[in-house]
Design an enzyme around this catalytic site. Structure first.
Site, short mmCIF file in Angstrom:
data_model
loop_
_atom_site.label_atom_id
_atom_site.label_comp_id
_atom_site.label_asym_id
_atom_site.label_seq_id
_atom_site.Cartn_x
_atom_site.Cartn_y
_atom_site.Cartn_z
N ASP A 148 53.10 42.91 36.97
CA ASP A 148 52.48 43.00 35.66
C ASP A 148 52.04 44.46 35.48
OD1 ASP A 148 51.03 42.19 33.26
OD2 ASP A 148 49.22 42.34 34.48
N ASP A 194 49.10 45.98 32.84
CA ASP A 194 47.66 46.17 32.65
C ASP A 194 46.86 45.35 33.65
OD1 ASP A 194 47.26 47.85 30.15
OD2 ASP A 194 48.68 46.36 29.42
N ASP A 196 47.17 39.84 37.28
CA ASP A 196 45.71 39.91 37.28
C ASP A 196 45.06 38.90 36.35
OD1 ASP A 196 44.48 41.93 34.71
OD2 ASP A 196 46.59 41.40 34.92
#
Length: 219
Positions: free
Chosen positions: A8, A10, A165
């Site tokens: 991923d 961000d 996240d």
């Protein structure tokens, strides 16, 4: 055998959530919508822009949501000029490159953001495969972005490891059948494990990560 690492963007490559929060606050403050840590984590993190703006500005239509999303992303790019990769990330990327392990990016961010962030971080050359929200019909939490990455990489789910996240990102990665680490830049280990993470890490120096990488690459 390990053949690919899928990241991923961000909150995974870089701790960018504080900048996103500032951009949302800048754009939505004049609309009377206050954005704080609680709202960011409950309503924004890991979700697509259409879902975010539909939740925060339910009285407006789709065209307005799209306009505010474009304004917010432009604000983010203006603010995100001093980014540093998450600790240990460069070591992982360089190790994977030396081992011949493929690397991909899977993000709900638009292409303009991905290009901007990878350029600021100096990481563009590490990610020959990049799946952004513009390229798929459905973003995370749908597994489609990860399934698309696996197809473009030419690997099976059991030959890859993913890093996420957010709960929605974790749901997408696990829905594609990929062993996944929860990166603890915004949420707790308990929250990421509840979302389906196989393991968690605070940064990419994590000993458990390196043990698994070496074990799987030697299989």
């Amino acid at each position: 055998m390990l053949k690919a690492l899928i990241f991923d963007m961000d909150g995974t490559l870089v701790h960018s959530d504080p900048i996103h929060l500032r951009a949302f606050a800048e754009v939505l403050g004049p609309q009377g919508v206050a954005i704080d840590d609680e709202i960011y984590h409950s309503t924004i993190i890991g979700r697509t822009n259409p879902a975010i703006f539909a939740s925060l500005l339910p009285h407006l239509g789709v065209e307005d949501h799209e306009a505010f999303a474009d304004e917010k992303e432009a604000a983010f790019r203006r603010l995100a000029l001093d980014l540093e990769p998450l600790a240990g990330l460069m070591e992982v990327l360089d190790w994977a490159k030396a081992q011949g392990i493929k690397i991909a990016l899977v993000t709900n961010a638009p292409r303009l953001n991905a290009d901007h962030m990878l350029d600021v971080l100096g990481l563009a050359s590490y990610f020959p495969v990049q799946i952004t929200i513009d390229q798929v019909e459905r973003g995370k939490p749908d597994p489609l972005p990860y399934l698309t990455a696996l197809e473009r990489l030419g690997v099976r789910a059991d030959e890859a490891i993913a890093f996420e996240d957010s709960p929605s990102g974790m749901k997408a990665a696990k829905g594609a059948g990929i062993y996944s680490f929860g990166v603890l830049t915004g949420l707790s280990a308990g929250e990421m494990m509840k979302a389906g993470a196989d393991a968690t890490l605070a940064d990419f120096h994590d000993a458990g990560l390196w043990n698994l990488l070496k074990q799987k690459s030697a299989a």
